[in-house]
Design a protein around this motif. Structure first.
Motif, PDB file in Angstrom:
ATOM      1  N   GLY A 136       0.800  -1.222   0.000  1.00 25.59           N
ATOM      2  CA  GLY A 136       0.000   0.000   0.000  1.00 25.59           C
ATOM      3  C   GLY A 136       0.831   1.270   0.000  1.00 25.59           C
ATOM      4  N   VAL A 137       0.471   2.196   0.885  1.00 25.08           N
ATOM      5  CA  VAL A 137       1.121   3.500   0.931  1.00 25.08           C
ATOM      6  C   VAL A 137       2.603   3.391   1.291  1.00 25.08           C
ATOM      7  CG1 VAL A 137       0.579   3.944   3.362  1.00 25.08           C
ATOM      8  CG2 VAL A 137       0.856   5.860   1.770  1.00 25.08           C
ATOM      9  N   TRP A 138       2.988   2.316   1.976  1.00 21.57           N
ATOM     10  CA  TRP A 138       4.402   2.128   2.331  1.00 21.57           C
ATOM     11  C   TRP A 138       5.276   1.941   1.087  1.00 21.57           C
ATOM     12  CZ3 TRP A 138       6.414   2.925   7.042  1.00 21.57           C
ATOM     13  CH2 TRP A 138       5.522   2.984   8.122  1.00 21.57           C
ATOM     14  N   ALA A 139       4.688   1.433   0.006  1.00 16.56           N
ATOM     15  CA  ALA A 139       5.437   1.303  -1.249  1.00 16.56           C
ATOM     16  C   ALA A 139       5.877   2.674  -1.758  1.00 16.56           C
ATOM     17  CB  ALA A 139       4.573   0.606  -2.297  1.00 16.56           C
ATOM     18  N   LEU A 140       4.989   3.663  -1.635  1.00 17.42           N
ATOM     19  CA  LEU A 140       5.328   5.023  -2.066  1.00 17.42           C
ATOM     20  C   LEU A 140       6.380   5.646  -1.162  1.00 17.42           C
ATOM     21  CD1 LEU A 140       1.708   6.301  -2.854  1.00 17.42           C
ATOM     22  CD2 LEU A 140       3.438   5.511  -4.484  1.00 17.42           C
ATOM     23  N   ALA A 141       6.322   5.352   0.127  1.00 18.01           N
ATOM     24  CA  ALA A 141       7.302   5.894   1.068  1.00 18.01           C
ATOM     25  C   ALA A 141       8.699   5.339   0.778  1.00 18.01           C
ATOM     26  CB  ALA A 141       6.893   5.571   2.500  1.00 18.01           C
ATOM     27  N   TRP A 142       8.790   4.027   0.588  1.00 18.60           N
ATOM     28  CA  TRP A 142      10.087   3.420   0.291  1.00 18.60           C
ATOM     29  C   TRP A 142      10.626   3.894  -1.061  1.00 18.60           C
ATOM     30  CZ3 TRP A 142      13.520   1.467   3.308  1.00 18.60           C
ATOM     31  CH2 TRP A 142      13.151   0.845   4.502  1.00 18.60           C
ATOM     32  N   GLN A 143       9.745   4.112  -2.002  1.00 19.72           N
ATOM     33  CA  GLN A 143      10.168   4.632  -3.307  1.00 19.72           C
ATOM     34  C   GLN A 143      10.873   5.976  -3.147  1.00 19.72           C
ATOM     35  OE1 GLN A 143       6.931   5.380  -6.003  1.00 19.72           O
ATOM     36  NE2 GLN A 143       8.268   5.957  -7.696  1.00 19.72           N
ATOM     37  N   THR A 144      10.317   6.858  -2.331  1.00 19.09           N
ATOM     38  CA  THR A 144      10.909   8.182  -2.121  1.00 19.09           C
ATOM     39  C   THR A 144      12.257   8.090  -1.423  1.00 19.09           C
ATOM     40  OG1 THR A 144       8.710   9.190  -1.967  1.00 19.09           O
ATOM     41  CG2 THR A 144      10.555  10.430  -1.026  1.00 19.09           C
ATOM     42  N   VAL A 145      12.342   7.306  -0.370  1.00 16.16           N
ATOM     43  CA  VAL A 145      13.589   7.192   0.388  1.00 16.16           C
ATOM     44  C   VAL A 145      14.702   6.604  -0.480  1.00 16.16           C
ATOM     45  CG1 VAL A 145      14.710   6.048   2.357  1.00 16.16           C
ATOM     46  CG2 VAL A 145      12.416   7.031   2.614  1.00 16.16           C
ATOM     47  N   LEU A 146      14.388   5.548  -1.228  1.00 19.10           N
ATOM     48  CA  LEU A 146      15.403   4.911  -2.066  1.00 19.10           C
ATOM     49  C   LEU A 146      15.852   5.834  -3.202  1.00 19.10           C
ATOM     50  CD1 LEU A 146      14.045   1.258  -2.281  1.00 19.10           C
ATOM     51  CD2 LEU A 146      16.064   2.073  -1.043  1.00 19.10           C
ATOM     52  N   TYR A 147      14.954   6.666  -3.690  1.00 20.02           N
ATOM     53  CA  TYR A 147      15.318   7.633  -4.734  1.00 20.02           C
ATOM     54  C   TYR A 147      16.458   8.519  -4.260  1.00 20.02           C
ATOM     55  CZ  TYR A 147      14.945  11.805  -7.679  1.00 20.02           C
ATOM     56  OH  TYR A 147      15.223  12.865  -8.502  1.00 20.02           O
TER      57      TYR A 147
END
Length: 483
Positions: free
Chosen positions: A170-181
């Protein structure tokens, strides 16, 4: 324009274009996939928390990046001082936001935000670690390396985000995407720059650069707060899915509008700085940038407004149909944004950061007034007010350009009119097809073909030099592909 500067400028613009279109192209593809895997609520939730990270990024950078570029004798001691300043401020901001996370969650009535923000705010630390290497590449007009870093970072983090979304995070996928970027950007920028800070910190450097950077910092903070003010209002007073609709509409509009602004934001400022004391030369370069930008940006933006409905339905499906009016108004609000950015960069290059700061103060004040007046009628009315304010501020920036380099209004308008004329023709003709064709994908394809035909015909008849350059570019690329 001197040969060396001309070559650097062409290279900078070329790789800035590759960077933004490459990065936005990848981001668009990933967004389309994520939009099918996640809900509007997920995008709304991540949207409200990214307001705080975006504000932190601006505060950490503090305007010192452009100040370092403008300082022609900047050395390793200057860069090291700013590097340590960025890191120190990032740590302070992370700790403050970490302990405020429960209050943020309560404000938006979203309990998940407390733990989500603990993860997402780590990106503030990563951002601080690559700011100086990024500035060093920009100062050398090395947009090729910047483009490679951005595309790699967007691709890696995006694939990870899609994978996590598919697995049900869910929303955690978007959070990890930002951090890894941001983590990947740290690794890549330091790989390309090969720079290490020296053990030195100078308050004198901070003071010296602050005279230029503080106004940029103030402007940056105002830009972030007010560009996200609708998220703050929607997240607090409307269902979170409405924030998701707005967030997606805004992000989708950035695929075109922000792409052009980003290309011009870095490359034109760095170019203007090198010739800011040569008024006539600066005026020639400025006019060429405005005319060619208007000829590309305005027709594309008006076309996207005209085809918004079949475009959204084709790409996002009926699940996201509610974002159409948001998307159209945001595109209209940003119609002159790249041109405003060129004006803004010209004024800053001339050292008039106080002037640009005052313009932004007026803009933000006008936005507040428009929100106050339009709030009772909902988000569509508020966004319409935002659009009108943006147009007004663009014309104010034109007035300041006139005062600064003695560039008359009639000449500025003359430079913009060709793009506006062909843009209106393309938009009206494209929209008219919606009365004849009902199938969205067929309508969109027909509109695209008609718009491209009209645009190319116009260029061939009225902008022969630009047309020939475009044809030569396409032929050279075709030859490379067939080798």
């Amino acid at each position: 324009m001197g040969d060396n500067l001309k070559e650097k400028t062409i290279s900078a613009l070329k790789w800035s274009t590759v960077d933004r279109f490459g990065q936005q192209g990848v981001q668009l593809l990933l967004t389309l996939i994520l939009a099918q895997l996640l809900s509007p609520d997920d995008f709304g939730t991540i949207g409200v928390i990214t307001v705080f990270t975006a504000l932190s990024f601006i505060m950490v950078e503090s305007g010192f990046g452009q100040a370092l570029i403008r300082k022609k004798d900047a050395d390793d001691k200057d860069f090291s001082t700013i590097f340590y300043f960025n890191i120190g401020l990032a740590v302070v901001l992370y700790l403050i936001l970490f302990f405020l996370s429960s209050l943020i969650a309560n404000y938006f009535h979203q309990p998940v935000l407390e733990n989500l923000s603990h993860l997402l705010f780590i990106s503030i630390l990563f951002n601080a670690m690559y700011l100086v290497p990024f500035v060093k590449l920009g100062a050398k007009l090395d947009y090729k390396s910047i483009a490679i870093v951005n595309i790699i970072s967007t691709t890696f983090s995006g694939i990870t985000g899609v994978t996590l979304a598919f697995l049900g995070y869910g929303v955690w996928a978007l959070a990890w995407q930002t951090v890894l970027y941001h983590l990947v950007r740290v690794i890549c920028f330091h790989y390309f720059v090969k720079w290490k800070p020296v053990l030195f910190f100078s308050f004198h450097t901070i003071k010296e650069l602050s005279s230029f950077s503080l106004n940029l910092l103030g402007t940056g903070i105002l830009n972030i707060v007010f560009s996200n003010i609708y998220i703050l209002i929607l997240g607090r007073t409307f269902p979170i899915k409405e924030t998701g609709y707005y967030t997606q509409a805004n992000k989708f509009s950035e695929t075109s509008n922000y792409t052009f602004s980003s290309i011009l934001s870095g490359s034109t400022y760095n170019l203007f700085v090198q010739i800011y004391d040569q008024t006539e030369r600066l005026k020639r370069v400025f006019r060429e940038a405005i005319r060619k930008t208007a000829l590309i940006v305005i027709p594309v933006t008006l076309f996207l407004i005209a085809v918004a409905h079949p475009l959204i339905v084709t790409l996002f499906r009926d699940k996201w149909i509610s974002i159409v009016p948001y998307y159209q108004i945001i595109c209209a609000a940003n119609l002159f944004a790249p041109l405003y950015m060129i004006n803004y960069n010209l004024l800053n290059a001339k050292g008039l950061t106080k002037t640009t700061f005052r313009i932004e103060i007026f803009r933000k004040s006008a936005i507040l007034v428009s929100i106050f007046i339009c709030f009772r009628w909902g988000i569509i009315a508020m966004l319409t007010g935002y659009m009108l304010v943006n147009w007004l501020v663009f014309f104010i920036s034109m007035l300041q350009v006139k005062k600064t380099i003695d560039h008359y209004w009639r000449n500025q308008i003359t430079d913009i009119l060709p793009g506006l004329k062909i843009g209106l023709v393309v938009a009206i003709c494209s929209y008219s097809l919606s009365f004849l064709i009902s199938l969205p994908i067929l309508l969109l394809a027909t509109q695209g073909f008609l718009a491209a035909t009209l645009y190319v015909f116009y260029l061939k008849k009225t902008e022969n030099e630009l047309y020939n350059k475009g044809i030569h570019f396409l032929k050279s690329k075709w030859q490379i592909l067939n080798q």
